[in-house]
Design a protein around this motif. Structure first.
Motif, PDB file in Angstrom:
ATOM      1  N   GLU A  17       0.606  -1.196   0.432  1.00 53.54           N
ATOM      2  CA  GLU A  17      -0.453  -0.590  -0.415  1.00 53.54           C
ATOM      3  C   GLU A  17       0.681   1.524  -0.102  1.00 53.54           C
ATOM      4  O   GLU A  17       0.116   1.902  -0.646  1.00 53.54           O
ATOM      5  N   LEU A  18       1.633   0.943   0.905  1.00 52.40           N
ATOM      6  CA  LEU A  18       3.026   2.493   0.699  1.00 52.40           C
ATOM      7  C   LEU A  18       3.504   2.499  -0.631  1.00 52.40           C
ATOM      8  O   LEU A  18       3.433   4.246  -1.036  1.00 52.40           O
ATOM      9  N   ALA A  21       1.284   4.022  -2.580  1.00 48.07           N
ATOM     10  CA  ALA A  21       0.696   4.927  -2.242  1.00 48.07           C
ATOM     11  C   ALA A  21       1.944   6.564  -3.040  1.00 48.07           C
ATOM     12  O   ALA A  21       1.131   7.345  -3.543  1.00 48.07           O
ATOM     13  N   ARG A  24       2.106   6.113  -7.205  1.00 51.35           N
ATOM     14  CA  ARG A  24       0.813   7.711  -7.497  1.00 51.35           C
ATOM     15  C   ARG A  24       1.186   8.531  -7.371  1.00 51.35           C
ATOM     16  O   ARG A  24       0.859   9.482  -7.944  1.00 51.35           O
ATOM     17  N   ASN A  25       1.317   9.287  -5.823  1.00 53.26           N
ATOM     18  CA  ASN A  25       1.855  10.534  -5.683  1.00 53.26           C
ATOM     19  C   ASN A  25       2.772  10.968  -6.892  1.00 53.26           C
ATOM     20  O   ASN A  25       3.836  12.005  -6.764  1.00 53.26           O
TER      21      ASN A  25
END
Length: 133
Positions: A17-18, A21, A24-25
């Motif tokens: 998940e990290l 994220a 995507r950032n």
């Protein structure tokens, strides 16, 4: 729709998940196709080799470079912004109010109810059943 390729695998869902994220950032359309399986049956993560992070094929090079940077520790924040400020002279010590928390008497009442419901009442029922025989 373009094909998706595997960027990397992570041993736990939070790691995946990290990574998603962070990707995507940085503009990579990454996702976790194994999220549902990892949530419903986390024991299978070892069997399937971890949680896969995938991205569109046209972004795969950029995504893999970012994962390399993640694994190298480039994005670690060593600042003390997230540190909990300790109260001077009280490190490792807690007073009764902190231990009891916000529930206080409700915890004790709950313990009494559980003991009554699962110990005293069943035993009393057995004793009364034996007395009838």
């Amino acid at each position: 729709m373009r094909d998706e390729l595997e960027v990397a695998r992570f041993s736990t869902l939070p790691e995946g998940e990290l990574a998603v994220a962070l990707l995507r950032n940085h503009g990579v359309a990454a996702r976790l196709p194994d999220r549902d399986m990892a949530t419903m049956n986390p024991d299978l993560l070892i069997a399937i080799g971890g949680v896969r992070v995938v991205a569109p094929d046209h972004q795969i090079v950029e995504a893999r470079r970012l994962v390399e940077r993640i694994r190298a520790g480039e994005f670690i924040d060593d600042s003390d912004d997230w540190a909990i400020d300790a109260v001077p002279g009280r490190i490792g010590e807690m007073d009764e109010a902190e231990v009891a928390g916000v529930m206080k008497w409700a915890k004790k009442a709950g313990a009494v109810i559980i003991v009554l419901a699962f110990v005293v009442f069943p035993l009393a029922g057995c004793v009364f059943d034996l007395a009838r025989v």
